[in-house]
Motif scaffolding. Structure first.
Motif, PDB file in Angstrom:
ATOM      1  N   TYR A 217       0.848  -1.199   0.000  1.00 38.34           N
ATOM      2  CA  TYR A 217       0.000   0.000   0.000  1.00 38.34           C
ATOM      3  C   TYR A 217       0.883   1.248   0.000  1.00 38.34           C
ATOM      4  CZ  TYR A 217      -4.030   2.957   0.937  1.00 38.34           C
ATOM      5  OH  TYR A 217      -5.016   3.920   0.835  1.00 38.34           O
TER       6      TYR A 217
ATOM      7  N   TYR B 240      -1.633  -0.990  -5.008  1.00 40.34           N
ATOM      8  CA  TYR B 240      -2.886  -1.208  -4.295  1.00 40.34           C
ATOM      9  C   TYR B 240      -3.546  -2.540  -4.647  1.00 40.34           C
ATOM     10  CZ  TYR B 240      -2.208   3.788  -3.533  1.00 40.34           C
ATOM     11  OH  TYR B 240      -1.677   4.996  -3.194  1.00 40.34           O
TER      12      TYR B 240
ATOM     13  N   SER C  81      -1.785  -5.124  -2.654  1.00 43.32           N
ATOM     14  CA  SER C  81      -2.136  -4.900  -1.264  1.00 43.32           C
ATOM     15  C   SER C  81      -3.513  -5.487  -0.952  1.00 43.32           C
ATOM     16  CB  SER C  81      -2.119  -3.403  -0.943  1.00 43.32           C
ATOM     17  OG  SER C  81      -2.418  -3.176   0.416  1.00 43.32           O
TER      18      SER C  81
ATOM     19  N   SER D  35      -8.020  -0.574  -0.266  1.00 37.87           N
ATOM     20  CA  SER D  35      -7.038  -0.893  -1.304  1.00 37.87           C
ATOM     21  C   SER D  35      -7.722  -1.138  -2.644  1.00 37.87           C
ATOM     22  CB  SER D  35      -6.218  -2.122  -0.896  1.00 37.87           C
ATOM     23  OG  SER D  35      -5.477  -1.870   0.292  1.00 37.87           O
TER      24      SER D  35
ATOM     25  N   ALA E 207      -8.627   2.236  -3.975  1.00 34.09           N
ATOM     26  CA  ALA E 207      -7.429   2.961  -4.410  1.00 34.09           C
ATOM     27  C   ALA E 207      -6.869   2.398  -5.705  1.00 34.09           C
ATOM     28  CB  ALA E 207      -6.372   2.912  -3.308  1.00 34.09           C
ATOM     29  N   SER E 208      -7.115   1.105  -5.956  1.00 32.08           N
ATOM     30  CA  SER E 208      -6.589   0.474  -7.180  1.00 32.08           C
ATOM     31  C   SER E 208      -7.474   0.730  -8.391  1.00 32.08           C
ATOM     32  CB  SER E 208      -6.446  -1.036  -6.962  1.00 32.08           C
ATOM     33  OG  SER E 208      -7.720  -1.655  -6.882  1.00 32.08           O
TER      34      SER E 208
END
Length: 417
Positions: A321, A326, A329, A353, A356-357
């Motif tokens: 992370y 991400y 993660s 995560s 965020a990805s």
């Protein structure tokens, strides 16, 4: 091979070789000069064991064995050598043959105990050792080995009795002295443990495990300098033993010597690149030192060597992370969730995560589906609902304004951010 197995293997080979008039076997690892002239058969066996070459010892023995195969002592020595080079089935055949004709042959029974130990049959090993003691209650090999078994089983009173009985017969018994010292370590009687290892060092000054074990006792007494000195000596005596570098690296970490600790973990990896343990320490240390690529490489190696070592899921997920990876993660947080489903922070970090990805929909669906499993009066529930339902963040931040526990408030803000 663990240290108790090394002790016991050396012990039973030493005893049997002595039966043939060979010189006392030195600790493996010492340089032994190759003789210029051929040695008599049994002397050459002792020489090759002393030189750390049991295969050549076995070859020499087989030459002698072919000339006199029927002697019990000969067969006992032969089976011990077969065990040493890993020829377990052949060794068992020879051992059973001796015991069939002489059920009370203590050397054969001891070899049988070693055989059962190699096969992982603890009860069979114990039975063989107990049978020896029925024949000879003062057999130090059986007493010290039985003490090791009891120590493994955490039957400390029985282990102490066996070790003390062995030391009464032979105060120089290395296995019993080492085992008794380790028993005291487990009982956290560090002063007494140091005294036992002092005696062991005095008796066997070239025995590396005595220093390594004494270092643990000194660590228990908060004598870090003394512990380090002992580990330095252990490394000097046995520079190719993996665990000396692990132990010293951990101690150096405690002392703040991070570069030296990193060097020790790297040396352990050099010795055995196929074992995962040193990579774990080096990965954590690299991460702490800001070497994130090196840390990722080490964590990946652990996953390759031992993917079910679940203790790294969390630190590896955090590292990925931090590095902006991400997707990876999220995969690691999923593994952590599966291993510890009751830990709500893993659910939160996996969902965060995913979002965020770029997999926002999947992340929000995760929070919606799992939100009901969280206690409704907890911030974990509030956070999951915030991610699942746009607009809920207003309620959460209003609630946080009234929160007086600063660490808790900071933790919630971390997840919310």
């Amino acid at each position: 091979m663990n240290r108790s197995s090394i002790l016991r293997t050396a012990s039973f080979l030493s005893i049997l070789i002595v039966l043939y008039g060979c010189k006392t076997i030195e600790q493996p690892g010492k340089e032994t000069k190759i003789p210029e002239e051929p040695l008599p058969a049994y002397e050459s066996i002792g020489f090759y064991i002393q030189a750390g070459d049991p295969d050549k010892a076995l070859n020499e023995f087989e030459k002698a064995y072919s000339r006199n195969p029927e002697g019990k002592d000969t067969k006992n020595l032969y089976s011990s050598l077969l065990l040493t080079v890993g020829k377990v089935e052949e060794a068992e055949s020879v051992i059973r043959e001796v015991l069939e004709n002489d059920p009370e042959n203590t050397d054969a029974l001891y070899n049988l105990a070693m055989l059962e130990s190699i096969k992982g049959n603890r009860e069979g090993e114990k039975e063989a050792l107990e049978n020896i003691l029925k024949i000879d209650s003062k057999d130090t090999r059986a007493l010290s080995s039985l003490g090791e078994l009891y120590l493994t089983e955490k039957k400390y009173d029985k282990a102490e009795e066996a070790f003390n009985n062995s030391l009464e017969v032979d105060p120089s018994d290395v296995t019993a002295r080492s085992g008794y010292g380790n028993l005291l370590l487990r009982k956290k009687k560090y002063d007494d443990a140091v005294k036992q290892f002092d005696k062991l060092v005095e008796e066997k000054p070239d025995y590396s495990f005595a220093y390594a074990d004494r270092s643990r006792a000194k660590s228990g007494l908060n004598d870090a300098d003394g512990a380090l000195a002992d580990l330095n000596k252990a490394v000097e005596l046995d520079p190719e033993y993996y665990w000396n570098y692990i132990d010293r690296g951990k101690l150096l970490l405690f002392l703040g010597e991070r570069e030296k600790a990193l060097s020790d973990f790297s040396k352990a990896i050099e010795i055995d690149p196929g074992y995962f343990y040193a990579y774990i320490y080096r990965a954590g240390l690299n991460r702490d030192m800001g070497n994130r690529e090196e840390a990722e490489s080490d964590y990946n190696k652990v996953m390759e060597l031992k993917s079910d070592y679940y203790f790294i899921y969390e630190p590896f997920a955090v590292l990925e992370y931090e590095r902006g990876n991400y997707k990876r993660s999220a995969e690691l947080w999923k593994l952590a969730m599966e291993r510890w489903p009751e830990e709500p922070s893993y659910l939160l970090m996996r969902g965060i995560s995913l979002i965020a990805s770029g997999r926002e929909k999947e992340g929000r669906e995760l929070f919606k589906s799992q939100m009901g499993s969280l206690p409704r009066d907890s911030y974990f529930y509030d956070l999951a609902r915030m991610f699942a339902e746009p607009g809920y963040d207003i309620f959460l931040f209003n609630k946080l304004e009234k929160e007086n526990t600063v660490p808790l408030k900071m933790r919630v803000l971390f997840y919310a951010a």
